[in-house]
Enzyme design. Structure first.
Site, PDB file in Angstrom:
ATOM      1  N   GLN A 160       0.812  -1.225   0.000  1.00 13.19           N
ATOM      2  CA  GLN A 160       0.000   0.000   0.000  1.00 13.19           C
ATOM      3  C   GLN A 160       0.846   1.277   0.000  1.00 13.19           C
ATOM      4  OE1 GLN A 160      -3.679   0.350   2.593  1.00 13.19           O
ATOM      5  NE2 GLN A 160      -2.369   1.829   3.594  1.00 13.19           N
ATOM      6  N   GLU A 202      -3.173   9.065  -1.351  1.00 11.53           N
ATOM      7  CA  GLU A 202      -2.401   9.854  -0.394  1.00 11.53           C
ATOM      8  C   GLU A 202      -1.332  10.687  -1.081  1.00 11.53           C
ATOM      9  OE1 GLU A 202      -1.090   7.668   3.019  1.00 11.53           O
ATOM     10  OE2 GLU A 202      -3.083   6.892   3.425  1.00 11.53           O
ATOM     11  N   ASP A 239       4.300  -0.031   4.051  1.00 15.27           N
ATOM     12  CA  ASP A 239       3.059  -0.496   4.674  1.00 15.27           C
ATOM     13  C   ASP A 239       2.472  -1.555   3.743  1.00 15.27           C
ATOM     14  OD1 ASP A 239       0.686  -1.013   5.917  1.00 15.27           O
ATOM     15  OD2 ASP A 239      -0.086   1.036   5.851  1.00 15.27           O
ATOM     16  N   GLU A 282       5.023  -2.184   7.999  1.00  7.21           N
ATOM     17  CA  GLU A 282       3.735  -2.096   8.707  1.00  7.21           C
ATOM     18  C   GLU A 282       2.818  -3.218   8.215  1.00  7.21           C
ATOM     19  OE1 GLU A 282       2.259   1.903   8.723  1.00  7.21           O
ATOM     20  OE2 GLU A 282       0.174   1.270   8.677  1.00  7.21           O
ATOM     21  N   ASP A 309      -0.876  -1.832  12.546  1.00  7.51           N
ATOM     22  CA  ASP A 309      -1.894  -0.804  12.272  1.00  7.51           C
ATOM     23  C   ASP A 309      -3.269  -1.470  12.369  1.00  7.51           C
ATOM     24  OD1 ASP A 309      -3.595   1.139  11.265  1.00  7.51           O
ATOM     25  OD2 ASP A 309      -2.847   1.013   9.200  1.00  7.51           O
ATOM     26  N   LYS A 334      -3.717   6.209  15.386  1.00  4.75           N
ATOM     27  CA  LYS A 334      -4.689   6.967  14.594  1.00  4.75           C
ATOM     28  C   LYS A 334      -5.873   7.312  15.490  1.00  4.75           C
ATOM     29  CE  LYS A 334      -3.902   4.644  10.102  1.00  4.75           C
ATOM     30  NZ  LYS A 334      -4.299   3.434   9.329  1.00  4.75           N
ATOM     31  N   ARG A 363      -5.096   9.396   7.964  1.00  4.77           N
ATOM     32  CA  ARG A 363      -5.820   8.382   7.207  1.00  4.77           C
ATOM     33  C   ARG A 363      -5.708   8.689   5.717  1.00  4.77           C
ATOM     34  NH1 ARG A 363      -8.421   4.677  10.617  1.00  4.77           N
ATOM     35  NH2 ARG A 363      -8.023   3.477   8.729  1.00  4.77           N
ATOM     36  N   SER A 364      -6.183   7.750   4.898  1.00  6.37           N
ATOM     37  CA  SER A 364      -6.144   8.010   3.455  1.00  6.37           C
ATOM     38  C   SER A 364      -7.186   9.056   3.054  1.00  6.37           C
ATOM     39  CB  SER A 364      -6.333   6.717   2.672  1.00  6.37           C
ATOM     40  OG  SER A 364      -7.450   6.000   3.139  1.00  6.37           O
ATOM     41  N   LYS A 385       3.305   9.978  10.263  1.00 10.06           N
ATOM     42  CA  LYS A 385       3.005   9.413   8.943  1.00 10.06           C
ATOM     43  C   LYS A 385       1.747  10.065   8.394  1.00 10.06           C
ATOM     44  CE  LYS A 385       1.742   5.022   6.739  1.00 10.06           C
ATOM     45  NZ  LYS A 385       0.881   3.844   6.930  1.00 10.06           N
TER      46      LYS A 385
END
Ligand code: PGA
Ligand code: ZN
Length: 425
Positions: A160, A202, A239, A282, A309, A334, A363-364, A385
């Site tokens: 990702q 992102e 990730d 991740e 995560d 998060k 977040r995305s 991040k």
């Protein structure tokens, strides 16, 4: 004293509705915050309450906003915003579910962060300073995406996030300077190869690659082209977000027809760790694959950061369990996975207690809200991040961190290598 709580609908970076909340103190000080939203969400996260139905693909948030303006406002008005744990506890009790599905994690997290913002305004301090108090805190090491894949790019490649970290930089500002050159170089390489096709959710380049390895090779070339030695001052961070392509120990890769079992996936990732300067991974296996996390951490935890995560979903109890089982050595933090600022902080503290790396993360689906930059500094998370180096919902966070670093002046200490839960080799 909280005199008003107001929710309204605004829009996120994917053009989807989301919840904005304003908390008013003493009829004049206002704190504002906006809920973000994930795409590759862990099943243990606080529920992002959506309306279903016809509008906006079922993603409308009218009910969550109604909950802010109704029961949440009724409960919080009259409370002391200086006692955020009490404010958060009142919302948790009002919701009454283990996953915040009644009022919505999106309603709660926006309200909780807005209350924090309001308190900071009331006392005339930036949020990071309010949280830090008299403690010395570090400016975090950024993890910055260069290519975006997985659920953020229609599964074009499996992994990702292909990211860089610049622990050898002297400051956050310098880490961004280096990343800007690497991002530019990566775009140049893709253009030359006829593969430049815009950006993913992102802001990382859309990965028009034939394999995960081709993305890794291109990233190494970009780091070199920008004038850095891969594995020296600049390292690669991935990730894998493996919950998106695997469950029950079976992993279906997008780019070939192979199905891997946990052992084969770990071997593949292990071969990458040998071939590329990867310092952080991740979610190497799926959220339900605790045994895989344990095996991966046993094999690579001495030389690599291994982040949970989807696996840990910003939950203090899960972090403590992972520490006991040695099934990770770092935790992504998060706020909207937990649902309130207080629970988010508890997860971070559980990570620190265990000697884990702690990474405050966006977040995305994001917005101009920059509260998380302040959480990362004020809680001394060490890492931050936020996605890539384009699109203003990302740049807003990087830019806010630049302001914080400048505001600290000579007291600013960049976390660099000290943020990572293993020793620099
Ligand atoms: P998400 O992705 O916000 O879509 O969950 C971010 C991540 O997996 O770290
Ligand atoms: Zn992730």
């Amino acid at each position: 004293t909280i005199t008003g709580v107001h929710g309204r609908r605004v829009w996120d970076s994917r053009g989807r509705p989301t919840v904005e909340v304003e908390v008013t103190l003493c009829e004049r000080v206002v704190g504002r915050a906006i809920a973000p939203a994930g795409a590759s969400t862990g099943s243990g996260e606080a529920v992002d309450l959506r309306d279903a139905g016809e509008a906006f693909g079922g993603l409308d948030v009218r009910r969550a906003i109604g909950n802010v303006n109704g029961p949440i406002a009724q409960t919080l008005v009259g409370m002391n915003a200086g006692d955020l744990p009490a404010v958060d506890a009142a919302m948790i009790a009002l919701d009454g579910t283990p996953d915040k599905s009644r009022l919505g994690g999106n309603a709660l997290v926006a309200t909780s962060m807005a209350a924090l913002q309001a308190r900071a305004s009331a006392v005339g301090l930036p949020v990071w300073k309010l949280l830090a108090g008299s403690r010395r805190v570090r400016i975090p090491l950024p993890e910055i995406q260069i290519f975006g894949g997985g659920a953020h790019a229609e599964r074009r490649v499996d992994v990702q996030d292909f990211m860089v970290m610049c622990p050898g930089a002297a400051s956050f500002a310098e880490a961004l300077d280096w990343t800007a050159e690497i991002y530019r170089a990566a775009g140049g390489l893709m253009r030359k190869a006829g593969k430049l096709q815009g950006v993913a959710d992102e802001g990382g380049y859309w990965p028009v690659f034939a394999s995960n390895e081709e993305a890794l090779d291109t990233l190494v070339l970009a780091i070199e082209a920008a004038g850095f030695k891969p594995g020296g001052d600049v390292a690669i961070s991935l990730d894998v977000a493996a919950s998106e392509f695997g469950e029950a120990g079976v992993y279906a890769l997008a780019l070939d027809d192979r199905k891997l079992d946990t052992g084969q996936l770990i071997d593949m990732l292990g071969s990458w760790l040998l071939a590329y300067p990867i310092a952080s991974v991740e979610d190497p296996v799926a959220e339900d694959d605790t045994e895989g996390f344990r095996a991966f951490t046993e094999r690579f935890g001495q030389r690599c950061q291994i982040i949970g995560d989807d696996f840990l979903v910003t939950d203090a109890e899960r972090v403590r369990r992972a520490a006991r089982d040695c099934s990770a050595n770092a935790v992504l933090i998060k706020p909207n996975q937990a649902g309130t600022v207080t629970e988010t902080h508890a997860a971070l503290l559980a990570g620190r207690e265990a000697g884990f790396g702690t990474i405050v993360s966006a977040r995305s689906g994001e917005t101009e809200d920059t509260t998380i930059a302040h959480l990362a500094v004020g809680w001394d998370a060490g890492q931050f991040k936020v996605g890539s180096f384009s699109r203003s919902e990302r740049m807003a966070k990087w830019n806010e961190m630049l302001r914080i670093e400048e505001c600290m002046g000579r007291d600013a200490v960049f976390a660099g290598w000290s943020a990572l839960p293993f020793r620099e080799s």
